[in-house]
Design a protein around this motif. Structure first.
Motif, short mmCIF file in Angstrom:
data_model
loop_
_atom_site.label_atom_id
_atom_site.label_comp_id
_atom_site.label_asym_id
_atom_site.label_seq_id
_atom_site.Cartn_x
_atom_site.Cartn_y
_atom_site.Cartn_z
N THR A 1 0.84 -1.20 0.00
CA THR A 1 0.00 0.00 0.00
C THR A 1 0.88 1.25 0.00
O THR A 1 2.12 1.15 0.02
CB THR A 1 -0.89 0.00 1.24
N PRO A 2 0.28 2.46 0.02
CA PRO A 2 1.10 3.68 0.10
C PRO A 2 2.09 3.68 1.26
O PRO A 2 3.18 4.24 1.14
CB PRO A 2 0.05 4.78 0.25
N GLY B 1 -10.88 -6.75 -14.24
CA GLY B 1 -10.02 -6.39 -15.36
C GLY B 1 -8.74 -5.68 -14.99
O GLY B 1 -7.97 -5.29 -15.87
N LEU B 2 -8.48 -5.50 -13.70
CA LEU B 2 -7.28 -4.75 -13.29
C LEU B 2 -6.19 -5.65 -12.72
O LEU B 2 -5.19 -5.16 -12.20
CB LEU B 2 -7.66 -3.69 -12.24
N GLU B 3 -6.36 -6.97 -12.83
CA GLU B 3 -5.37 -7.87 -12.24
C GLU B 3 -4.01 -7.69 -12.88
O GLU B 3 -2.99 -7.70 -12.20
CB GLU B 3 -5.83 -9.32 -12.37
N GLY B 4 -3.96 -7.51 -14.21
CA GLY B 4 -2.68 -7.31 -14.88
C GLY B 4 -1.99 -6.04 -14.43
O GLY B 4 -0.77 -6.01 -14.25
N VAL B 5 -2.77 -4.98 -14.24
CA VAL B 5 -2.21 -3.72 -13.74
C VAL B 5 -1.65 -3.92 -12.34
O VAL B 5 -0.55 -3.44 -12.02
CB VAL B 5 -3.30 -2.61 -13.72
N LEU C 1 2.26 -3.41 -10.84
CA LEU C 1 2.58 -2.58 -9.68
C LEU C 1 3.31 -3.38 -8.62
O LEU C 1 4.31 -2.92 -8.05
CB LEU C 1 1.29 -1.99 -9.11
N LEU C 2 2.82 -4.59 -8.35
CA LEU C 2 3.46 -5.43 -7.34
C LEU C 2 4.88 -5.79 -7.76
O LEU C 2 5.80 -5.81 -6.93
CB LEU C 2 2.63 -6.69 -7.11
N ARG C 3 5.08 -6.08 -9.03
CA ARG C 3 6.43 -6.40 -9.53
C ARG C 3 7.37 -5.21 -9.29
O ARG C 3 8.50 -5.36 -8.83
CB ARG C 3 6.36 -6.75 -11.01
N GLU D 1 7.49 -15.40 -9.37
CA GLU D 1 8.58 -15.52 -10.34
C GLU D 1 8.06 -15.40 -11.77
O GLU D 1 8.71 -14.79 -12.63
CB GLU D 1 9.32 -16.84 -10.13
N ARG D 2 6.87 -15.94 -12.04
CA ARG D 2 6.27 -15.79 -13.38
C ARG D 2 5.97 -14.33 -13.67
O ARG D 2 6.02 -13.89 -14.82
CB ARG D 2 4.99 -16.62 -13.47
N TRP D 3 5.67 -13.57 -12.66
CA TRP D 3 5.40 -12.14 -12.85
C TRP D 3 6.67 -11.34 -13.11
O TRP D 3 6.59 -10.17 -13.48
CB TRP D 3 4.73 -11.56 -11.60
N GLY D 4 7.82 -11.94 -12.86
CA GLY D 4 9.07 -11.21 -13.04
C GLY D 4 9.63 -10.62 -11.77
O GLY D 4 10.52 -9.76 -11.82
#
Length: 380
Positions: free
Chosen positions: A96-97, A132-136, A140-142, A163-166
């Motif tokens: 979070t912030p 629809g915002l899971e990719g976004v 951000l998490l990456r 790891e798949r997310w990078g």
């Protein structure tokens, strides 16, 4: 050494992340380290005088989930705290912030950091009207986690996903259970009587947040299947959350115990017979460990903690991940073999070897590993 833990949730919050972080912080302190926490809630009135020192920041409730909060602070405020406390390393357990400002300040000051991925919030978006915002969220998490030296998460399944997310340098930090607290010996016939359960009445139990992301529709179907297979069965829900009132309204046939902690919670576990856990959004699932330590037969999906601990037909029942038909079939089986003392004792034995000490020692090692050798020193 000095360690600072940063998290939106910490006791008196009642959830698995809060309990885990409190246990880790207390464990580090017992091992001779100076530990403080930055969080969003003041200490409760029952907190011990020697409890972990906390610094509280501004917060607002998560949209659609007033029981949880999102912390807010500034990079400057965190730098000021770091200058005062002089931490050797940070553990940032939130994206979070609060976490973002903490990581930014840590990088500006060159403080080693480990981050934690504790909750699959990206999977909650559809449940909370943000489809629809899971990719976004993944991007951000990456970005957040790759600003720290290492990211810890509680299961191999979740680590593989990150790891798949990078996300780089991901490690698995498991979870433990207090087997002295969560013990079948706490079984209470008096409590069972308040549920309308005799000694020969099977009790199916759910413990956790009563929220959309916990797959409540399948929970109610599972309870119904359990009672269909064994009409005398009693179904109990322990927990609170934004969906509690609607669940109570739609299913008054269940017993609702509200939030429970400590020995009271342990007694509720031990007084049941089967633990039903239909969630598909866990990073681990601490409640599975607590249920098994309490001698319950658990029905769960084959991932995270259940995959690690449960062997179908030996100490519980697993269903293929997100296969609702298979899950309901296992609930029906559980209703017919709930008295299997061999399986229930095996569940207890599987949890017996998973105490917190080994987890705390690994956590200490992980934090020390990111500190440059020239700065490392023995605990005070």
């Amino acid at each position: 050494m000095r360690f600072l833990l940063i998290t939106d949730t910490f006791p008196p919050d009642i959830n698995g992340v809060a309990r885990t972080l409190a246990t880790l912080a207390a464990g580090l302190k017992q091992r001779g380290h100076e530990v403080e926490v930055v969080t969003t809630l003041e200490a409760g009135p029952d907190e011990a005088e020697d409890a972990i020192k906390r610094h509280t920041v501004m917060a607002m409730p998560l949209p659609g989930y007033p029981g949880l909060r999102m912390g807010f602070t500034t990079t400057w405020q965190m730098q000021s705290l770091y200058e005062s406390f002089r931490p050797d390393a940070l553990y940032v357990a939130t994206e979070t912030p609060l976490g973002i400002a903490s990581i930014r300040a840590g990088n500006k000051m060159g403080i080693p950091m480990v981050s934690g991925f504790h909750t699959n919030f990206q999977t909650y978006l559809e449940d909370y009207s943000l489809p629809g915002l899971e990719g976004v969220a993944q991007g951000l998490l990456r970005s957040i986690h790759n600003q720290t030296a290492r990211t810890l998460t509680p299961s191999a399944d979740t680590a593989a996903m990150l790891e798949r997310w990078g996300i780089h340098n991901v490690g698995v930090l498991g979870r433990g259970v207090d087997t002295a607290l969560f013990d079948p010996a706490r079984r209470s016939m008096a409590l069972r009587e308040t549920w309308g359960a005799r000694d020969d009445t099977p009790v199916a139990l759910y413990v956790g947040r009563v929220a959309a992301e916990k797959n409540l529709e399948l929970l109610t179907c599972s309870f119904a299947k359990f009672r269909e297979a064994n009409p005398s069965a009693v179904c109990v829900v322990v927990g609170d959350g934004p969906k509690l009132k609607s669940l109570q309204s739609e299913h008054p046939e269940f017993h609702y115990a509200g939030s429970r902690t400590g020995e009271d919670l342990a007694t509720h576990y031990a007084s049941a017979d089967v633990f039903i856990f239909p969630s598909i959004t866990e990073t681990f699932g601490n409640v599975v460990l607590e249920a098994m330590s309490s001698g319950l037969m658990t029905v769960a999906y084959d991932y995270a903690a259940p995959r690690l601990l449960i062997h179908t037909g030996q100490n519980g029942l697993l269903a293929a991940f997100d296969d609702e038909t298979a899950f309901l079939t296992q609930c029906e089986k559980a209703a017919n073999c709930w008295e299997d003392a061999t399986q229930r004792q095996a569940a207890r034995e599987a949890a017996r070897h998973l105490g917190w000490q080994r987890v705390i020692e690994q956590f200490e090692t992980e934090l020390k590993s990111v500190i440059p050798p020239i700065l490392a020193k023995d605990p005070a």
